[in-house]
Design an enzyme around this catalytic site. Structure first.
Site, PDB file in Angstrom:
ATOM      1  N   ASP A  22       0.839  -1.196   0.000  1.00  0.00           N
ATOM      2  CA  ASP A  22       0.000   0.000   0.000  1.00  0.00           C
ATOM      3  C   ASP A  22       0.874   1.247   0.000  1.00  0.00           C
ATOM      4  O   ASP A  22       2.032   1.213   0.420  1.00  0.00           O
ATOM      5  CB  ASP A  22      -0.890  -0.028   1.249  1.00  0.00           C
ATOM      6  CG  ASP A  22      -1.765   1.200   1.387  1.00  0.00           C
ATOM      7  OD1 ASP A  22      -2.330   1.657   0.372  1.00  0.00           O
ATOM      8  OD2 ASP A  22      -1.893   1.711   2.515  1.00  0.00           O
ATOM      9  N   ASP A  24      -0.406   4.925   0.966  1.00  0.00           N
ATOM     10  CA  ASP A  24      -0.710   5.873   2.044  1.00  0.00           C
ATOM     11  C   ASP A  24      -0.588   5.208   3.413  1.00  0.00           C
ATOM     12  O   ASP A  24      -1.257   4.225   3.705  1.00  0.00           O
ATOM     13  CB  ASP A  24      -2.120   6.444   1.880  1.00  0.00           C
ATOM     14  CG  ASP A  24      -2.290   7.175   0.558  1.00  0.00           C
ATOM     15  OD1 ASP A  24      -1.301   7.750   0.077  1.00  0.00           O
ATOM     16  OD2 ASP A  24      -3.404   7.155   0.008  1.00  0.00           O
ATOM     17  N   ASP A 127      -1.900  -0.697   6.029  1.00  0.00           N
ATOM     18  CA  ASP A 127      -2.259  -0.245   7.368  1.00  0.00           C
ATOM     19  C   ASP A 127      -3.752  -0.408   7.646  1.00  0.00           C
ATOM     20  O   ASP A 127      -4.223  -0.034   8.715  1.00  0.00           O
ATOM     21  CB  ASP A 127      -1.786   1.190   7.625  1.00  0.00           C
ATOM     22  CG  ASP A 127      -2.278   2.182   6.590  1.00  0.00           C
ATOM     23  OD1 ASP A 127      -2.600   1.767   5.460  1.00  0.00           O
ATOM     24  OD2 ASP A 127      -2.316   3.382   6.897  1.00  0.00           O
TER      25      ASP A 127
END
Length: 158
Positions: A22, A24, A127
């Site tokens: 990922d 961000d 996250d």
């Protein structure tokens, strides 16, 4: 009549396992950049609207570039990120940011999607959780995986 030399067949290429990573919050410091502007741009119940150019200015998460370059020696790396649907600049800016930071490693290996669970990979470093993802989820910035050193340790121990 001469002897014919027989060669052993070539070994099949090793198939590398795939890690989807990922952007961000995992390789780019989204929250750190967004918190100072959220009071002026965010309306409760709406997506996190950001100014044009926002994604190209994000800082790199500590240790991300070094760790990903190490992992790329053994794994097939793909970048997977969810763009803001109503912000067409976001799509372009994320692609530019990833290529700017990771160069050839990211060439044709960036997927922008709102459905990460559909991406097939052995591992997902993210996250957020993604229900339906069939590989191993490395839940970044949790007690188990607080930083890139802990992620590298996990892969070293496999």
């Amino acid at each position: 009549m001469g002897l014919t030399r027989i060669r052993a067949p070539p070994e099949p290429p090793k198939i590398m396992k795939t890690i989807a990573i990922d952007m961000d919050g995992v390789v780019a410091e989204f929250t750190k950049a967004w918190l100072p502007i959220r009071k002026t741009t965010w309306v409760k119940g709406k997506s996190k609207e950001v100014p044009v150019g926002f994604f190209t200015t994000l800082e790199v998460v500590d240790g991300a570039i070094e760790a990903i370059n190490i992992l790329a020696k053994t794994y097939d790396i793909h970048f997977l990120s969810t763009p803001q649907w109503d912000n067409p600049y976001c799509w372009m800016e994320k692609r530019i940011w990833i290529y700017d930071k990771f160069g050839e490693l990211a060439h044709k290996k960036v997927t922008l999607t709102n459905e990460k669970h559909r991406f097939i990979a052995d591992f997902l470093i993210d996250d957020y959780e993604h229900k339906g993802f069939t590989g191993k989820h490395i839940h970044f910035r949790t007690d188990e995986f607080p930083d890139w050193n802990s992620v590298l340790k996990f892969f070293e121990d496999l």
